[in-house]
Structure formats: structure tokens, C-alpha cells
Motif scaffolding. Sequence first.
Motif, PDB file in Angstrom:
ATOM      1  N   GLN A  47       0.827  -1.202   0.000  1.00 17.56           N
ATOM      2  CA  GLN A  47       0.000   0.000   0.000  1.00 17.56           C
ATOM      3  C   GLN A  47       0.865   1.258   0.000  1.00 17.56           C
ATOM      4  O   GLN A  47       0.567   2.228  -0.705  1.00 17.56           O
ATOM      5  CB  GLN A  47      -0.938  -0.004   1.207  1.00 17.56           C
ATOM      6  CG  GLN A  47      -2.100  -0.973   1.089  1.00 17.56           C
ATOM      7  CD  GLN A  47      -2.924  -1.027   2.360  1.00 17.56           C
ATOM      8  OE1 GLN A  47      -2.396  -1.066   3.470  1.00 17.56           O
ATOM      9  NE2 GLN A  47      -4.241  -1.025   2.206  1.00 17.56           N
ATOM     10  N   ILE A  48       1.930   1.235   0.788  1.00 16.14           N
ATOM     11  CA  ILE A  48       2.838   2.387   0.824  1.00 16.14           C
ATOM     12  C   ILE A  48       3.437   2.632  -0.561  1.00 16.14           C
ATOM     13  O   ILE A  48       3.495   3.780  -1.039  1.00 16.14           O
ATOM     14  CB  ILE A  48       3.956   2.170   1.862  1.00 16.14           C
ATOM     15  CG1 ILE A  48       3.381   2.205   3.288  1.00 16.14           C
ATOM     16  CG2 ILE A  48       5.066   3.197   1.704  1.00 16.14           C
ATOM     17  CD1 ILE A  48       2.905   3.565   3.738  1.00 16.14           C
ATOM     18  N   GLN A  49       3.855   1.582  -1.223  1.00 12.52           N
ATOM     19  CA  GLN A  49       4.420   1.733  -2.571  1.00 12.52           C
ATOM     20  C   GLN A  49       3.377   2.252  -3.544  1.00 12.52           C
ATOM     21  O   GLN A  49       3.664   3.122  -4.382  1.00 12.52           O
ATOM     22  CB  GLN A  49       4.992   0.399  -3.049  1.00 12.52           C
ATOM     23  CG  GLN A  49       6.264  -0.027  -2.344  1.00 12.52           C
ATOM     24  CD  GLN A  49       7.373   1.015  -2.444  1.00 12.52           C
ATOM     25  OE1 GLN A  49       7.589   1.615  -3.502  1.00 12.52           O
ATOM     26  NE2 GLN A  49       8.064   1.247  -1.332  1.00 12.52           N
ATOM     27  N   ASP A  50       2.164   1.739  -3.462  1.00  5.58           N
ATOM     28  CA  ASP A  50       1.091   2.201  -4.356  1.00  5.58           C
ATOM     29  C   ASP A  50       0.776   3.672  -4.107  1.00  5.58           C
ATOM     30  O   ASP A  50       0.567   4.443  -5.059  1.00  5.58           O
ATOM     31  CB  ASP A  50      -0.171   1.357  -4.144  1.00  5.58           C
ATOM     32  CG  ASP A  50      -0.010  -0.082  -4.631  1.00  5.58           C
ATOM     33  OD1 ASP A  50       0.965  -0.354  -5.367  1.00  5.58           O
ATOM     34  OD2 ASP A  50      -0.857  -0.924  -4.265  1.00  5.58           O
ATOM     35  N   ILE A  51       0.733   4.053  -2.838  1.00  2.00           N
ATOM     36  CA  ILE A  51       0.476   5.458  -2.496  1.00  2.00           C
ATOM     37  C   ILE A  51       1.582   6.346  -3.041  1.00  2.00           C
ATOM     38  O   ILE A  51       1.321   7.411  -3.626  1.00  2.00           O
ATOM     39  CB  ILE A  51       0.349   5.613  -0.972  1.00  2.00           C
ATOM     40  CG1 ILE A  51      -0.961   4.984  -0.478  1.00  2.00           C
ATOM     41  CG2 ILE A  51       0.424   7.081  -0.553  1.00  2.00           C
ATOM     42  CD1 ILE A  51      -1.031   4.811   1.022  1.00  2.00           C
ATOM     43  N   LYS A  52       2.820   5.929  -2.837  1.00  2.15           N
ATOM     44  CA  LYS A  52       3.958   6.717  -3.342  1.00  2.15           C
ATOM     45  C   LYS A  52       3.864   6.898  -4.850  1.00  2.15           C
ATOM     46  O   LYS A  52       4.062   8.020  -5.375  1.00  2.15           O
ATOM     47  CB  LYS A  52       5.266   6.003  -2.975  1.00  2.15           C
ATOM     48  CG  LYS A  52       6.536   6.702  -3.474  1.00  2.15           C
ATOM     49  CD  LYS A  52       6.753   8.028  -2.758  1.00  2.15           C
ATOM     50  CE  LYS A  52       8.161   8.567  -2.952  1.00  2.15           C
ATOM     51  NZ  LYS A  52       8.517   8.832  -4.350  1.00  2.15           N
ATOM     52  N   GLN A  53       3.554   5.844  -5.575  1.00  4.03           N
ATOM     53  CA  GLN A  53       3.452   5.936  -7.034  1.00  4.03           C
ATOM     54  C   GLN A  53       2.304   6.844  -7.458  1.00  4.03           C
ATOM     55  O   GLN A  53       2.437   7.649  -8.386  1.00  4.03           O
ATOM     56  CB  GLN A  53       3.271   4.541  -7.628  1.00  4.03           C
ATOM     57  CG  GLN A  53       4.512   3.662  -7.521  1.00  4.03           C
ATOM     58  CD  GLN A  53       4.258   2.232  -7.982  1.00  4.03           C
ATOM     59  OE1 GLN A  53       3.201   1.919  -8.504  1.00  4.03           O
ATOM     60  NE2 GLN A  53       5.245   1.355  -7.766  1.00  4.03           N
ATOM     61  N   THR A  54       1.176   6.747  -6.759  1.00  5.44           N
ATOM     62  CA  THR A  54       0.019   7.578  -7.098  1.00  5.44           C
ATOM     63  C   THR A  54       0.310   9.052  -6.806  1.00  5.44           C
ATOM     64  O   THR A  54      -0.038   9.934  -7.600  1.00  5.44           O
ATOM     65  CB  THR A  54      -1.216   7.113  -6.303  1.00  5.44           C
ATOM     66  OG1 THR A  54      -1.466   5.733  -6.587  1.00  5.44           O
ATOM     67  CG2 THR A  54      -2.446   7.920  -6.683  1.00  5.44           C
ATOM     68  N   LEU A  55       0.945   9.321  -5.678  1.00  6.98           N
ATOM     69  CA  LEU A  55       1.306  10.698  -5.346  1.00  6.98           C
ATOM     70  C   LEU A  55       2.283  11.268  -6.367  1.00  6.98           C
ATOM     71  O   LEU A  55       2.126  12.403  -6.843  1.00  6.98           O
ATOM     72  CB  LEU A  55       1.917  10.759  -3.945  1.00  6.98           C
ATOM     73  CG  LEU A  55       0.970  10.543  -2.764  1.00  6.98           C
ATOM     74  CD1 LEU A  55       1.757  10.402  -1.471  1.00  6.98           C
ATOM     75  CD2 LEU A  55      -0.029  11.695  -2.644  1.00  6.98           C
ATOM     76  N   THR A  56       3.295  10.485  -6.717  1.00  6.76           N
ATOM     77  CA  THR A  56       4.299  10.946  -7.681  1.00  6.76           C
ATOM     78  C   THR A  56       3.646  11.257  -9.026  1.00  6.76           C
ATOM     79  O   THR A  56       3.937  12.288  -9.650  1.00  6.76           O
ATOM     80  CB  THR A  56       5.401   9.896  -7.852  1.00  6.76           C
ATOM     81  OG1 THR A  56       6.045   9.680  -6.590  1.00  6.76           O
ATOM     82  CG2 THR A  56       6.438  10.345  -8.866  1.00  6.76           C
ATOM     83  N   ALA A  57       2.748  10.386  -9.446  1.00 10.61           N
ATOM     84  CA  ALA A  57       2.053  10.620 -10.716  1.00 10.61           C
ATOM     85  C   ALA A  57       1.207  11.883 -10.667  1.00 10.61           C
ATOM     86  O   ALA A  57       0.999  12.548 -11.693  1.00 10.61           O
ATOM     87  CB  ALA A  57       1.172   9.410 -11.050  1.00 10.61           C
ATOM     88  N   GLY A  58       0.732  12.238  -9.476  1.00 10.89           N
ATOM     89  CA  GLY A  58      -0.067  13.448  -9.318  1.00 10.89           C
ATOM     90  C   GLY A  58       0.740  14.684  -9.001  1.00 10.89           C
ATOM     91  O   GLY A  58       0.170  15.756  -8.746  1.00 10.89           O
TER      92      GLY A  58
END
Length: 279
Positions: A47-58
Motif C-alpha cells: 500500500q505504501i508503494q502504491d500510495i507513493k506511485q500515485t502521489l508521484t504521478a499526481g
Amino acid sequence: MIRLSAFADEISPDLNEQIAVLQSENIHYIDLRSVWQVNVLDLSDQQIQDIKQTLTAGGIGVAAVGSPIGKVPIDSSFADHLERFDRAIAVAKALDTQYIRIFSFYAPVKEEAGSSNPAAYRDEVISHLQEMTRRARAAGVQLIHENEKAIYGDTIARNVDLLKSINDEHFRSVLDPANYLQCDQVPYPDAYEATKPWLEYVHVKDVRPDGSMAVAGEGASDWAAILQRLRQDGYDGFIALEPHLAAAGQYQGFSGPDLFRSASQALQTLLRKMDWSYN
């Protein structure tokens, strides 16, 4: 240049809605406290990795881990809490942030409400914080202590006591003026002057004399003067919105999208009026 951040779980439990509102407010950083109503330290590695990727994309970076470390009674199991603290370090590393927000423990469980004597457990608080600071130093992260009501370091004098006693670059101070007001302390100039040598981070909320929460500039914190002084003193760190306009709980507050936007625009209006550039 100062950078604006936000406790975006005040907007919504949903990460995508958090990001959309931050983007609309031109805020590029987040103090990650919870997502999907799950505390940041209880999220899985995936979940932490998914959140990091989503934040970076945004286009959103993580300014700090808004952890609940230190929000337990001082006589609870420190070994168990250290495990949670080590998780906070791992999460900070995974999110590419150097900052972990912490607190300085509640009175012992055995104390009756209103009867606590902070001096009686001072040494234990300092010992716990020194061990966490040692681990933070070894991991290359910085602990930022928030002056939350009802913890040991909620008053100016006790906060300064902690900062002087620990005396480490990896244990620094958050300036939260509204929290000081809720403890009958004077945030500016008193708290600012006293904690300035250790100042590392700023939380923005405001509170009226009747105790109700307000956007910056509409309460008793004197945000216009605080911001002017921060600029005069060369502050170039994060300024994080934590408005608590709809609800204020023990572990997180809430504002909702519309009230969060009001808080954001109030802060940014103050910054524009003084022509202080921010990112």
C-alpha cells in the motif's frame, strides 16, 4: 523558498480526492497521516508503494510522515512502541521523506484526569525520546516534535526542556500556534522566541478565543505576525495545513474538501499579501 504541505486526510479518506484537491489548491506536498481511514503506520508495504506511485504521478511529494508516535501513556510498553517507531522509520524511507512527526507521551494511565504531575515522569519521557532520537540519527531521519495538548511537551517550558535536554539535530520542533493557545500559552512572540533555536516545521491551524477552530488569520494565533517573523528569520521549510475545521480527534482532524479549500486560500492570501513566494 517555503513549501506548502497538508494533512490531506482532512480532505477525504480517499487518496485520489486528496490529490485532486491539493492540485486544485496548488499544494505540492503532503503530510501523510492516513489513507482510506488507515493510519500511515498500519498500511502494508505494498500500500505504501502504491500510495507513493500515485502521489508521484499526481505531482505530490511527501513532506513528512504524520505518525502517532508518542501518543501513548508514558507507562505503556516502550518495547512495543519502539517496534511501531521502527515501522515509522521504514515508512519514511519508503516515501523518501526525512521527517517523522512525533509527540512526547501522555501522563501515566494510573493518573486520574486532571491530577497529572508532569515532573514525575519527565525523566522517563526524555529517556524514551533519546532512544528514538538515537535510532533516527542512525537511520538518517529527523524527528519533529508537535506541541500537542495533554502530552508532556505541550507547554512552552516543557517543550523547551525536551529540546534542550535531548539537544540533537535529529530531534527538532514543530511550531503549532493553535495547540499552544489550547494550552493557555502565548504562541507569538512567547513560544516562537523560546523554541526558535530548534524550529524545523510549521503547522497551520487557528483557534478563536471561544475554542472553535478557524482559518489562519481569523483566530487568536496572530498568523500575519508569525509569517512575517518566519520570513524575517529566513525560514525556508515546510508550512503544513492542518485546519481541523469540521472535527478534531485524538489521532486526526477533519475538514472536508470545501472547508479545506477555505483554509488553504486563507493561508495563501496571507502569503500573497506579504509577497512571500512559496512552492
